[in-house]
Enzyme design. Structure first.
Site, PDB file in Angstrom:
ATOM      1  N   SER A 136       0.849  -1.195   0.000  1.00 29.34           N
ATOM      2  CA  SER A 136       0.000   0.000   0.000  1.00 29.34           C
ATOM      3  C   SER A 136       0.875   1.232   0.000  1.00 29.34           C
ATOM      4  O   SER A 136       2.001   1.218   0.515  1.00 29.34           O
ATOM      5  CB  SER A 136      -0.906   0.014   1.233  1.00 29.34           C
ATOM      6  OG  SER A 136      -1.565   1.261   1.365  1.00 29.34           O
ATOM      7  N   TYR A 149      -1.628  -0.571  10.407  1.00 29.82           N
ATOM      8  CA  TYR A 149      -1.751  -1.050   9.029  1.00 29.82           C
ATOM      9  C   TYR A 149      -0.580  -0.542   8.190  1.00 29.82           C
ATOM     10  O   TYR A 149       0.024  -1.315   7.432  1.00 29.82           O
ATOM     11  CB  TYR A 149      -3.077  -0.568   8.435  1.00 29.82           C
ATOM     12  CG  TYR A 149      -3.312  -0.997   7.005  1.00 29.82           C
ATOM     13  CD1 TYR A 149      -3.733  -2.291   6.700  1.00 29.82           C
ATOM     14  CD2 TYR A 149      -3.125  -0.114   5.946  1.00 29.82           C
ATOM     15  CE1 TYR A 149      -3.957  -2.697   5.390  1.00 29.82           C
ATOM     16  CE2 TYR A 149      -3.344  -0.500   4.634  1.00 29.82           C
ATOM     17  CZ  TYR A 149      -3.758  -1.788   4.372  1.00 29.82           C
ATOM     18  OH  TYR A 149      -3.972  -2.170   3.063  1.00 29.82           O
ATOM     19  N   LYS A 153       2.528  -2.632   6.157  1.00 31.90           N
ATOM     20  CA  LYS A 153       2.869  -2.472   4.743  1.00 31.90           C
ATOM     21  C   LYS A 153       4.316  -2.007   4.578  1.00 31.90           C
ATOM     22  O   LYS A 153       4.983  -2.381   3.599  1.00 31.90           O
ATOM     23  CB  LYS A 153       1.897  -1.497   4.081  1.00 31.90           C
ATOM     24  CG  LYS A 153       0.462  -2.019   4.022  1.00 31.90           C
ATOM     25  CD  LYS A 153       0.370  -3.387   3.346  1.00 31.90           C
ATOM     26  CE  LYS A 153      -1.060  -3.863   3.198  1.00 31.90           C
ATOM     27  NZ  LYS A 153      -1.162  -5.168   2.516  1.00 31.90           N
TER      28      LYS A 153
END
Length: 247
Positions: A136, A149, A153
């Site tokens: 991401s 999160y 990534k």
């Protein structure tokens, strides 16, 4: 050079929804024997009804031992796409050990686990292969409520590069794509495409192409990276963000 995937096998995790589902369907259209992996049996069965030739396998990737047992029995693959991921939006002060572990267990540990299994099969068979991890843009930029999160990534980006270094001598290429906001069920369910929220509108304003991405905007570059057209590309993190990361 034309795309040639006939007679190849691919394992796609997170294949029952969103980007993973789009990749699985596209590869199938290109003649690849696709094994679709997801935790959701019902979503996999829906995929199977739409594309009967896709093989489906339900397993909870957060369970390291069960994942190893199931994936090890699937045989060798030419391609691996690690698309499965969990997403939780939390302010820093609200992060719990449970949510931290839930994200890292799937977004990082499961990628390592599945890749070890598939890459070892590639090495033993001598066929080489191509692996693409779905990262991401937030692996490189900060965004509120996505600290954990984003950290997964960022870790996945570094893992991708190290995999490329260690697997390269075995003719295994490893790359990642780093999308910005893509119109998927997960993004919709999380409110990440709701432009009534000032933060989301700000993101949209900073995307030079002035739109959120669609699943096929990610699928096509992944197909390219898997193919022989990218045979000298490895250890790359390809931004698919409409130009957002230029800010």
């Amino acid at each position: 050079m034309e795309l040639n995937f006939e007679g190849k096998r691919a394992l796609v995790t997170g294949a029952s929804r969103g980007i993973g589902r789009g990749i699985a369907i596209k590869l199938n259209e290109l003649g690849v024997n696709v094994v679709a992996v997801s935790k959701s049996q019902s979503n996999l069965e829906a995929l199977k009804r739409e594309v009967p030739s896709i093989e489906i396998v339900a397993v909870d990737l957060s369970d390291w031992n069960q994942t190893f047992k199931v994936i090890s029995q699937l045989g060798p693959f030419h391609y691996l796409i690690n698309s499965a991921a969990n997403l939780i939006l939390e302010l820093l002060d609200n992060i719990t050990a449970a949510s931290f572990e839930k994200l890292f267990d799937v977004n990082v540990k499961a990628v390592l686990n599945v890749t070890q299994i598939v890459a070892n099969g590639m090495k033993k068979s001598g066929i080489g292969g191509s692996i693409v991890n779905i990262s991401s843009v937030v692996g490189n930029v900060a965004f509120p409520e996505l600290s954990v999160y984003s950290s997964t990534k960022g870790a996945l980006n570094q893992l991708t590069k190290t995999m490329a270094v260690e697997y390269g001598p075995h003719n295994i290429r490893v790359n990642a794509v780093a999308p910005c906001l893509i119109d998927t069920d997960m993004a919709q369910d999380s409110g990440l495409l709701d432009i009534s929220k000032p933060a989301i509108q700000t993101i949209l304003n900073r995307i030079p192409l002035q739109r959120f991405g669609e699943v096929n905007d990610v699928v096509d570059p992944v197909i390219f990276l898997l193919s022989d057209m990218a045979k000298y590309i490895t250890a790359s993190i390809l931004n698919i963000d409409g130009g957002y990361s230029t800010w």
